[in-house]
Design an enzyme around this catalytic site. Structure first.
Site, PDB file in Angstrom:
ATOM      1  N   HIS A   1      -1.264  -3.225   6.358  1.00 43.85           N
ATOM      2  CA  HIS A   1      -2.710  -3.406   6.129  1.00 43.85           C
ATOM      3  C   HIS A   1      -3.562  -2.816   7.249  1.00 43.85           C
ATOM      4  O   HIS A   1      -4.509  -2.078   6.977  1.00 43.85           O
ATOM      5  CB  HIS A   1      -3.007  -4.888   5.938  1.00 43.85           C
ATOM      6  CG  HIS A   1      -4.264  -5.183   5.192  1.00 43.85           C
ATOM      7  ND1 HIS A   1      -4.671  -4.470   4.086  1.00 43.85           N
ATOM      8  CD2 HIS A   1      -5.228  -6.130   5.390  1.00 43.85           C
ATOM      9  CE1 HIS A   1      -5.800  -4.965   3.624  1.00 43.85           C
ATOM     10  NE2 HIS A   1      -6.159  -5.969   4.409  1.00 43.85           N
ATOM     11  N   VAL A   2      -3.265  -3.146   8.491  1.00 42.32           N
ATOM     12  CA  VAL A   2      -3.957  -2.553   9.637  1.00 42.32           C
ATOM     13  C   VAL A   2      -3.245  -1.246   9.964  1.00 42.32           C
ATOM     14  O   VAL A   2      -2.043  -1.240  10.218  1.00 42.32           O
ATOM     15  CB  VAL A   2      -3.933  -3.500  10.850  1.00 42.32           C
ATOM     16  CG1 VAL A   2      -4.581  -2.835  12.056  1.00 42.32           C
ATOM     17  CG2 VAL A   2      -4.643  -4.803  10.509  1.00 42.32           C
TER      18      VAL A   2
ATOM     19  N   HIS B   1      -9.653  -5.662   9.584  1.00 33.60           N
ATOM     20  CA  HIS B   1      -9.001  -6.806   8.927  1.00 33.60           C
ATOM     21  C   HIS B   1      -8.774  -8.003   9.858  1.00 33.60           C
ATOM     22  O   HIS B   1      -7.909  -8.837   9.607  1.00 33.60           O
ATOM     23  CB  HIS B   1      -7.671  -6.372   8.295  1.00 33.60           C
ATOM     24  CG  HIS B   1      -7.796  -5.223   7.356  1.00 33.60           C
ATOM     25  ND1 HIS B   1      -8.578  -5.285   6.213  1.00 33.60           N
ATOM     26  CD2 HIS B   1      -7.257  -3.972   7.380  1.00 33.60           C
ATOM     27  CE1 HIS B   1      -8.506  -4.118   5.573  1.00 33.60           C
ATOM     28  NE2 HIS B   1      -7.729  -3.319   6.265  1.00 33.60           N
TER      29      HIS B   1
ATOM     30  N   TYR C   1      -1.542   4.829  -2.727  1.00 36.85           N
ATOM     31  CA  TYR C   1      -2.993   5.007  -2.607  1.00 36.85           C
ATOM     32  C   TYR C   1      -3.559   5.796  -3.787  1.00 36.85           C
ATOM     33  O   TYR C   1      -4.452   6.627  -3.653  1.00 36.85           O
ATOM     34  CB  TYR C   1      -3.351   5.696  -1.279  1.00 36.85           C
ATOM     35  CG  TYR C   1      -3.328   4.747  -0.111  1.00 36.85           C
ATOM     36  CD1 TYR C   1      -4.499   4.218   0.415  1.00 36.85           C
ATOM     37  CD2 TYR C   1      -2.123   4.333   0.445  1.00 36.85           C
ATOM     38  CE1 TYR C   1      -4.464   3.321   1.479  1.00 36.85           C
ATOM     39  CE2 TYR C   1      -2.079   3.438   1.500  1.00 36.85           C
ATOM     40  CZ  TYR C   1      -3.258   2.937   2.011  1.00 36.85           C
ATOM     41  OH  TYR C   1      -3.233   2.045   3.060  1.00 36.85           O
TER      42      TYR C   1
ATOM     43  N   ASP D   1       0.845  -1.201   0.000  1.00 34.55           N
ATOM     44  CA  ASP D   1       0.000   0.000   0.000  1.00 34.55           C
ATOM     45  C   ASP D   1       0.876   1.244   0.000  1.00 34.55           C
ATOM     46  O   ASP D   1       1.060   1.904   1.026  1.00 34.55           O
ATOM     47  CB  ASP D   1      -0.974  -0.001   1.181  1.00 34.55           C
ATOM     48  CG  ASP D   1      -2.145  -0.947   0.975  1.00 34.55           C
ATOM     49  OD1 ASP D   1      -2.174  -1.634  -0.062  1.00 34.55           O
ATOM     50  OD2 ASP D   1      -3.027  -1.005   1.846  1.00 34.55           O
TER      51      ASP D   1
END
Length: 559
Positions: A401-402, A374, A228, A225
């Site tokens: 992710h988190v 998640h 974005y 990520d």
């Protein structure tokens, strides 16, 4: 015999002194664990997030013309080779676009060991890509020319000066410099490894990167990520946390590809001198027509997939001194019958722990995570791959992710295990989706089993069969395997001291102005003499390296 007794006495005294240094410095080690779970909730004086940087911000605005290089970035290819990547030419957004001709500009790198004296020239490849949305109201994109050149035959621990571009135009970059890593060895390690995930391009992102630069990394591990670009509204040029809110009738999730160019410019002051090793996240999927995915990610980043025997740029491995890194893809087949799993097993079979004692893995979505966000999302991947990583003695696993921080006690199959890896979540780089503040064990915050559905793979949610969470989907308190969690933006620094000890420090953004403050710090200690029984029989036994252990100080103070 006398030499052996003298060696034993010296080693005993050294270990006693080492333990005193660690204790007096008040830095815990994993040998002191498992630790009682600790939670630091979001400081109410802090923002949960910040706005995206506008495209005319000085840090992301294009400042070169025509065919001059920009977005220069380095990546490790092998212990003796490095990838140099950059972009030239004008990207285009709109309809009826014409792709640039990659052959119109050369891909050259001039380099040498003295400033201004370039004794070698390497040439590489160039390409372009398009992101197509042939639907009313959505805009297409075609990139500038993306160049990748591999510098081979480099000497270890050596500083190289380089320029890149096309000397025939001429259109060469200014001079940049990088230093190669030491040869893989149990006695040599990278100076400092920065670990970061879920960055985006917000005001919080700039704080994270400014702080990271102060901590002087020699390598960056980017756990997915990145830009974005798929969270940036094409019409109006304004970042939005909810794509469906901005485009409720869009037949496909459009991405604003110029954000990739902006992100490359933003990172160039760092990536032009420090190699950045990336792995894809869900925001890199970027689906377009004809089922095409990951087009920007696969085109923009050079990774050592071929060098590590992988047939996909979505998973690969590499060595950095005495550390072997395994980068796994969570958004490509991870089943035990698939190509990635077969590659993983072969890669693990080839690791020589007498040369690279440390084994570090990274992928984007975490397996162990006690936040509501998640929660158990990639349980299928854990069930497929956890056993083999445990069997081969992986030491540390990084994920993102988190959008928060969490460090686990050593764990395997949800059970505290002194031979399990230390899992760490660093998905708190600063993106527009804001920091996560809810925990799955908070009253009323346990997600429904169908809430956290992965973009790839099946759903394998489970209720716990034993322990304090027996019969439940969520724990009713912070799980035993969760040692420390905090809702703040930041980044991590891993400093490998020797074949046994590595210092991990998580730096919160709010501590950027306080040199003596940080969020979490621990020495991760390998115990091969205890855990070698979990490895395959053919794996050679290795011993601790105690020749260079100095836990009282690191080479440069982290802020």
């Amino acid at each position: 015999m006398k030499d052996f007794k003298l060696w034993m006495i010296t080693l005993t005294i050294f270990l006693i002194i080492t333990k005193m240094v660690v204790t007096e410095g008040q830095i815990p080690t994993t040998l002191d664990g498992p630790f009682k779970p600790v939670t630091h909730r979001l400081d109410p004086s802090l923002r949960k997030g910040s706005s995206d940087l506008p495209m005319d911000d000085p840090r992301i605005k294009r400042n070169v013309t025509s065919n001059f290089p920009e977005q220069i970035a380095l990546a490790i290819s092998s212990p003796t080779s490095v990838w140099v990547s950059w972009v030239t030419g004008d990207a285009q957004v709109g309809s009826n676009l014409t792709e640039l001709d990659p052959s119109s500009v050369l891909s050259e790198v001039w380099y040498g060991k003295e400033s201004g004296k370039y004794t070698s020239v390497a040439k590489g490849v160039s390409t372009v890509y398009s992101q197509l949305y042939p639907f009313k109201g959505l805009l297409n994109y075609t990139s500038g020319i993306i160049h990748h050149v591999r510098l081979k035959g480099l000497q270890p621990k050596t500083k190289y000066y380089y320029k890149c571009g096309d000397s025939s135009i001429p259109a060469m970059s200014g001079e940049n410099v990088f230093e190669t890593f030491p040869t893989p060895s149990p006695n040599s390690y990278p100076h400092r490894i920065a670990v970061i995930g879920d960055m985006g391009l917000t005001s919080n992102t700039t704080t994270t990167i400014d702080h990271l630069i102060q901590n002087d990394p020699s390598m960056i591990l980017m756990v997915g990520d990145l830009s974005y670009a798929n969270q940036y509204q094409t019409t109006g040029g304004k970042g939005v946390p909810c794509f469906s809110c901005a485009f409720p009738d869009a037949p496909i999730r459009e991405t604003y590809q110029p954000r990739w160019d902006a992100w490359g410019r933003f990172m160039e002051p760092l990536t032009s001198r420090v190699p950045m090793m990336v792995i894809e996240g869900n925001h890199e999927i970027e689906p377009q027509v004809s089922g095409i995915t990951f087009k920007s990610y696969l085109t923009r980043f050079a990774v050592p997939s071929a060098e590590s025997g992988s047939k996909s740029n979505l998973y690969y491995s590499f060595n950095a001194g005495g550390v072997h890194f395994i980068m796994l893809g969570a958004y490509v087949d991870y089943n035990s019958t698939g190509a990635q799993y077969a590659w993983l097993k072969n890669d693990l079979d080839l690791v020589d722990r007498t040369v690279t004692p440390w084994l570090v893995a990274a992928w984007h979505p975490p397996w162990y995570n006690s936040y509501s966000s998640h929660y158990q999302e990639f349980e299928c991947m854990r069930q497929e791959m956890e056993a083999i990583l445990y069997q081969y003695g992986v030491d540390i696993i990084f994920s993102g992710h988190v959008h928060a921080y969490e460090r686990m006690n050593r764990v395997y199959n949800y059970t505290l295990d002194p031979c399990g890896p230390v899992y760490i979540i660093v998905g708190d780089g600063g993106n527009i989706e804001q920091v996560v503040v809810d925990f799955a064990d908070d009253p009323g915050k346990c997600p429904a089993a169908g809430d956290n559905t992965p973009e790839f793979g099946g759903v394998c949610h489970l209720n716990f069969s034993s322990g304090p969470a027996k019969g439940q989907f969520c724990w009713n308190r912070q799980p035993d395997w969760s040692a420390y969690r905090e809702s703040s933006f930041g980044h991590g620094i891993l400093e490998v001291v020797n074949s046994t000890y590595a210092l991990w420090t998580w730096h919160r953004n709010q501590d950027v102005y306080n040199e003596d403050s940080h969020g979490d710090q621990i020495y991760i200690v390998r115990q091969p003499e205890l855990c070698s029984k979990t490895l395959k029989p053919s794996t050679p036994h290795w011993e601790r390296d105690t020749s260079t252990m100095n836990l009282s100080a690191t080479s440069k103070k982290c802020h």
